[in-house]
Motif scaffolding. Sequence first.
Motif, short mmCIF file in Angstrom:
data_model
loop_
_atom_site.label_atom_id
_atom_site.label_comp_id
_atom_site.label_asym_id
_atom_site.label_seq_id
_atom_site.Cartn_x
_atom_site.Cartn_y
_atom_site.Cartn_z
N MET A 56 -55.74 26.40 -47.22
CA MET A 56 -57.08 26.43 -46.64
C MET A 56 -58.13 26.85 -47.65
SD MET A 56 -58.53 28.55 -43.40
CE MET A 56 -57.75 27.60 -42.12
N PHE A 57 -57.83 27.88 -48.41
CA PHE A 57 -58.79 28.37 -49.39
C PHE A 57 -58.37 28.07 -50.82
CE2 PHE A 57 -59.13 31.10 -45.64
CZ PHE A 57 -60.43 30.79 -45.28
N GLY A 58 -57.34 27.26 -51.00
CA GLY A 58 -56.85 26.91 -52.33
C GLY A 58 -56.09 28.07 -52.94
N GLY A 59 -55.58 27.86 -54.12
CA GLY A 59 -54.97 28.94 -54.87
C GLY A 59 -53.61 29.41 -54.39
N VAL A 60 -52.77 28.53 -53.86
CA VAL A 60 -51.38 28.90 -53.59
C VAL A 60 -50.48 27.97 -54.39
CG1 VAL A 60 -51.83 29.84 -51.29
CG2 VAL A 60 -51.13 27.47 -51.52
N THR A 61 -49.28 28.43 -54.67
CA THR A 61 -48.33 27.65 -55.45
C THR A 61 -47.18 27.23 -54.54
OG1 THR A 61 -48.91 28.82 -57.47
CG2 THR A 61 -46.80 27.70 -57.45
N SER A 62 -47.07 25.95 -54.27
CA SER A 62 -46.02 25.40 -53.42
C SER A 62 -44.74 25.23 -54.22
CB SER A 62 -46.47 24.05 -52.87
OG SER A 62 -45.37 23.29 -52.47
N SER A 63 -43.65 25.81 -53.72
CA SER A 63 -42.38 25.71 -54.44
C SER A 63 -41.90 24.26 -54.53
CB SER A 63 -41.32 26.58 -53.78
OG SER A 63 -41.07 26.16 -52.44
N ASP A 64 -42.07 23.48 -53.46
CA ASP A 64 -41.64 22.08 -53.50
C ASP A 64 -42.38 21.30 -54.58
OD1 ASP A 64 -39.93 22.57 -51.42
OD2 ASP A 64 -41.06 21.44 -49.92
N TRP A 65 -43.68 21.51 -54.67
CA TRP A 65 -44.50 20.80 -55.66
C TRP A 65 -44.08 21.19 -57.08
CZ3 TRP A 65 -48.08 22.39 -59.36
CH2 TRP A 65 -48.82 21.37 -59.93
N VAL A 66 -43.88 22.49 -57.31
CA VAL A 66 -43.51 22.95 -58.66
C VAL A 66 -42.14 22.40 -59.04
CG1 VAL A 66 -43.01 24.97 -60.09
CG2 VAL A 66 -44.93 25.02 -58.50
N VAL A 67 -41.19 22.46 -58.12
CA VAL A 67 -39.84 21.95 -58.41
C VAL A 67 -39.90 20.47 -58.75
CG1 VAL A 67 -37.57 21.48 -57.39
CG2 VAL A 67 -38.63 23.74 -57.13
N ARG A 68 -40.71 19.70 -58.00
CA ARG A 68 -40.86 18.26 -58.30
C ARG A 68 -41.43 18.05 -59.71
NH1 ARG A 68 -42.53 17.69 -53.06
NH2 ARG A 68 -44.72 17.68 -53.64
N GLN A 69 -42.44 18.84 -60.07
CA GLN A 69 -43.04 18.71 -61.40
C GLN A 69 -42.02 19.02 -62.49
OE1 GLN A 69 -46.20 17.43 -61.72
NE2 GLN A 69 -45.93 17.26 -59.52
N LEU A 70 -41.23 20.07 -62.30
CA LEU A 70 -40.23 20.43 -63.30
C LEU A 70 -39.12 19.39 -63.38
CD1 LEU A 70 -40.02 24.27 -62.59
CD2 LEU A 70 -41.14 23.14 -64.53
N GLU A 71 -38.75 18.80 -62.25
CA GLU A 71 -37.75 17.72 -62.27
C GLU A 71 -38.29 16.48 -62.98
OE1 GLU A 71 -36.76 17.38 -58.14
OE2 GLU A 71 -35.27 19.00 -58.25
N MET A 72 -39.57 16.18 -62.79
CA MET A 72 -40.18 15.05 -63.50
C MET A 72 -40.13 15.30 -65.00
SD MET A 72 -43.36 14.05 -60.94
CE MET A 72 -44.37 13.50 -62.26
N ALA A 73 -40.41 16.52 -65.42
CA ALA A 73 -40.34 16.85 -66.85
C ALA A 73 -38.92 16.72 -67.37
CB ALA A 73 -40.87 18.27 -67.08
N LEU A 74 -37.96 17.12 -66.55
CA LEU A 74 -36.55 17.03 -66.94
C LEU A 74 -36.11 15.58 -67.10
CD1 LEU A 74 -34.04 18.78 -67.42
CD2 LEU A 74 -33.53 18.56 -65.00
N ASP A 75 -36.63 14.69 -66.27
CA ASP A 75 -36.26 13.28 -66.30
C ASP A 75 -37.02 12.48 -67.35
OD1 ASP A 75 -34.52 13.74 -64.24
OD2 ASP A 75 -35.90 13.07 -62.67
N ASP A 76 -38.07 13.04 -67.93
CA ASP A 76 -38.92 12.32 -68.89
C ASP A 76 -38.44 12.61 -70.31
OD1 ASP A 76 -40.92 11.26 -70.49
OD2 ASP A 76 -42.53 11.92 -69.16
N PRO A 77 -37.88 11.63 -71.01
CA PRO A 77 -37.36 11.88 -72.36
C PRO A 77 -38.45 12.23 -73.38
CG PRO A 77 -37.24 9.54 -71.82
CD PRO A 77 -37.68 10.24 -70.59
N ALA A 78 -39.70 11.95 -73.08
CA ALA A 78 -40.78 12.26 -74.02
C ALA A 78 -41.15 13.74 -73.98
CB ALA A 78 -42.01 11.41 -73.72
N VAL A 79 -40.81 14.43 -72.89
CA VAL A 79 -41.15 15.85 -72.77
C VAL A 79 -40.14 16.66 -73.57
CG1 VAL A 79 -41.43 17.80 -71.20
CG2 VAL A 79 -42.21 15.52 -70.51
#
Length: 149
Positions: A56-79
């Motif tokens: 509602m007021f912004g500024g929270v960290t969603s665990s699902d979103w962070v885990v997805r971002q980290l998995e995308m980094a893990l799957d990306d050979p350029a990272v």
Amino acid sequence: MKKRRLFMLALVLLVLAALVWSLQPAGLAPAVRAQPVIGLLHLEGPFVTGGAPGGMFGGVTSSDWVVRQLEMALDDPAVRAVVIRINSPGGSAAAAHEVGEAVNRLKARIPVVASMADVAASGGYWVASQASTIVANPSTMTGSIGVIM
């Protein structure tokens, strides 16, 4: 006159296609990048389980979103490494644990650096402690892990 209109239409479509392509998330097209990159992930606010970042007021960290971002980094050979900028007072112990486990999986393959901002306490510190390296300013408020996992 008709050729000019056709040319302008083609030019506009090309510009729109380039704009749409540039707005794609980095993890969706890893084969396009030839150069190695360092991922940067900002974690702002308290950790919450599930959902999307914001609130509602912004500024929270969603665990699902962070885990997805980290998995995308893990799957990306350029990272080749990931820097996680943490500015969090903690929040849900379960959410911080999920993010910490994703950081562990990632650091098994590539270096992960936790950069602590103004506050990295409780769950924020827990996530940082899972990284390969922690960097903090002398004025960073940190500590206070109150949960045994």
